[in-house]
Motif scaffolding. Structure first.
Motif, PDB file in Angstrom:
ATOM      1  N   HIS A   1       3.777  -0.616  -6.524  1.00  0.00           N
ATOM      2  CA  HIS A   1       2.942  -1.049  -7.649  1.00  0.00           C
ATOM      3  C   HIS A   1       1.495  -1.289  -7.238  1.00  0.00           C
ATOM      4  O   HIS A   1       1.163  -1.413  -6.065  1.00  0.00           O
ATOM      5  N   GLY A   2       0.637  -1.375  -8.244  1.00  0.00           N
ATOM      6  CA  GLY A   2      -0.776  -1.649  -8.021  1.00  0.00           C
ATOM      7  C   GLY A   2      -1.085  -3.139  -7.994  1.00  0.00           C
ATOM      8  O   GLY A   2      -0.217  -3.984  -8.246  1.00  0.00           O
TER       9      GLY A   2
ATOM     10  N   ALA B   1       8.910   0.369 -11.190  1.00  0.00           N
ATOM     11  CA  ALA B   1      10.242   0.979 -11.154  1.00  0.00           C
ATOM     12  C   ALA B   1      10.664   1.466 -12.542  1.00  0.00           C
ATOM     13  O   ALA B   1      11.434   2.417 -12.649  1.00  0.00           O
ATOM     14  N   SER B   2      10.134   0.840 -13.587  1.00  0.00           N
ATOM     15  CA  SER B   2      10.486   1.272 -14.945  1.00  0.00           C
ATOM     16  C   SER B   2      10.003   2.698 -15.219  1.00  0.00           C
ATOM     17  O   SER B   2      10.520   3.367 -16.114  1.00  0.00           O
ATOM     18  N   LEU B   3       9.031   3.182 -14.440  1.00  0.00           N
ATOM     19  CA  LEU B   3       8.560   4.560 -14.598  1.00  0.00           C
ATOM     20  C   LEU B   3       9.602   5.584 -14.153  1.00  0.00           C
ATOM     21  O   LEU B   3       9.477   6.764 -14.462  1.00  0.00           O
TER      22      LEU B   3
ATOM     23  N   GLY C   1       3.004   5.811  -5.758  1.00  0.00           N
ATOM     24  CA  GLY C   1       2.227   4.594  -5.911  1.00  0.00           C
ATOM     25  C   GLY C   1       1.251   4.721  -7.051  1.00  0.00           C
ATOM     26  O   GLY C   1       0.840   5.818  -7.427  1.00  0.00           O
ATOM     27  N   PHE C   2       0.867   3.572  -7.594  1.00  0.00           N
ATOM     28  CA  PHE C   2      -0.126   3.529  -8.645  1.00  0.00           C
ATOM     29  C   PHE C   2      -1.265   2.624  -8.203  1.00  0.00           C
ATOM     30  O   PHE C   2      -1.022   1.531  -7.689  1.00  0.00           O
TER      31      PHE C   2
ATOM     32  N   LEU D   1      -2.231   2.599  -0.814  1.00  0.00           N
ATOM     33  CA  LEU D   1      -1.370   2.162   0.279  1.00  0.00           C
ATOM     34  C   LEU D   1      -0.429   3.281   0.726  1.00  0.00           C
ATOM     35  O   LEU D   1      -0.277   3.528   1.926  1.00  0.00           O
ATOM     36  N   THR D   2       0.195   3.982  -0.205  1.00  0.00           N
ATOM     37  CA  THR D   2       1.118   5.052   0.185  1.00  0.00           C
ATOM     38  C   THR D   2       0.367   6.182   0.885  1.00  0.00           C
ATOM     39  O   THR D   2       0.882   6.769   1.836  1.00  0.00           O
TER      40      THR D   2
END
Length: 124
Positions: free
Chosen positions: A29-30, A39-41, A107-108, A114-115
């Motif tokens: 997450h951001g 995770a809902s994505l 990642g968003f 980060l990723t």
């Protein structure tokens, strides 16, 4: 020695488990967001039937304090702690029998930065 900021990160888990999982989707997450939010994505991505989804929760909802453009030293110890957490999640996926090419990181915003930092440091 101080405790790493993300050392005890909670993990949101969803999706396929065991042999039904074709791979592991690690979702990051951001800043200001949550693990369950990103995770809902996995639902619109249609990932839950075939992928094991793991989303770590950043301490204080941020992986590191400043912009990704700031010198890395200014973002310590958060950035190193977060990278170590991602490494542990990738290693755990391989210990569960998955190959590195069956592990995807998503990642968003700050999680995307980060990723990208993680994969630049850990090319597999």
């Amino acid at each position: 020695m101080t405790h790493p900021p993300h050392g005890g990160a909670q993990l949101f888990r969803a999706g396929a488990t065991g042999p039904a999982a074709r791979g592991r989707l690690i979702m990051v997450h951001g800043r200001g967001a949550t693990a369950d939010g990103i995770a809902s994505l996995a639902v619109p991505l249609h990932a839950l039937d075939h992928w094991s989804v793991v989303a770590p929760q950043a301490a204080g909802n941020t992986w590191y304090p400043y912009s990704f453009l700031a010198p890395i030293a200014q973002n310590e110890p958060g950035i190193s702690s977060a990278i170590a957490l991602l490494e542990s999640l990738v290693v755990a996926a391989m210990e569960d029998g998955l190959r590195s090419d069956q592990v995807a990181l998503v990642g968003f915003s700050q999680g995307a930065c980060l990723t990208l930092e993680f994969v630049a440091r850990h090319p597999r």
